[in-house]
Design an enzyme around this catalytic site. Structure first.
Site, short mmCIF file in Angstrom:
data_model
loop_
_atom_site.label_atom_id
_atom_site.label_comp_id
_atom_site.label_asym_id
_atom_site.label_seq_id
_atom_site.Cartn_x
_atom_site.Cartn_y
_atom_site.Cartn_z
N ALA A 1 6.26 4.26 4.48
CA ALA A 1 6.70 3.07 5.22
C ALA A 1 5.75 1.91 4.98
CB ALA A 1 6.82 3.38 6.70
N SER A 2 4.91 2.07 3.98
CA SER A 2 4.04 0.98 3.57
C SER A 2 3.19 0.49 4.73
CB SER A 2 4.94 -0.12 3.00
OG SER A 2 4.28 -0.94 2.13
N HIS A 3 3.32 -0.76 5.10
CA HIS A 3 2.48 -1.38 6.12
C HIS A 3 3.07 -1.29 7.53
CE1 HIS A 3 5.43 -4.32 4.77
NE2 HIS A 3 5.37 -4.80 6.00
#
Length: 139
Positions: free
Chosen positions: A57-59
């Site tokens: 979910a990256s950041h």
């Protein structure tokens, strides 16, 4: 699909694949990631080349997670296949999922592979939900 899909029932709501892939709370993504595993394998067969699937979910906040597919080039999933990902993710049950898979195979002319090995490379981040989501993709 008939054997494994019941382990990953689709939760309520609608999922939509976009440039960031699918994103939502990690606890509700197992069915979506399972179905993306199917799509990644079909894309590999269609292209005759390796593809990729990444659980991340990256950041986004820790409780979130996501899944993104990569084409043989290493780039994003071909935009033409994004609606197919959405259709698979939103099939309400196993029989509907099987129909969507059959429809995809017929519409894209996916054939059984007669060449060497094809691989769906699988990556994941270190979020708490990532190991179980990666396992769903492998199923």
């Amino acid at each position: 699909i008939n054997k494994v899909s019941p382990k990953y029932p689709k939760p309520g709501g609608t999922f939509s694949y976009g440039t960031a892939g699918f994103r939502d709370k990690g606890e509700i993504l197992s069915s979506t990631v399972f179905r993306c595993g199917i799509l990644a394998a079909l894309r590999a067969l269609h292209c005759g080349a390796n593809t990729g699937l990444c659980v991340t979910a990256s950041h986004n906040p820790e409780c979130d997670n996501g899944v993104k597919l990569s084409d043989p080039s290493g780039g994003m999933l071909c935009m033409e296949w994004e609606p197919l990902a959405t259709s698979l993710a939103n099939a309400p049950d196993t029989p509907a999922l099987c129909k969507e898979v059959e429809k995809l195979i017929q519409s894209k002319g996916v054939q059984a592979w007669q060449g060497g090995d094809l691989t769906v490379f699988l990556g994941r981040d270190t979020r708490a939900s990532s190991p179980s989501l990666a396992a769903a993709a492998q199923d």
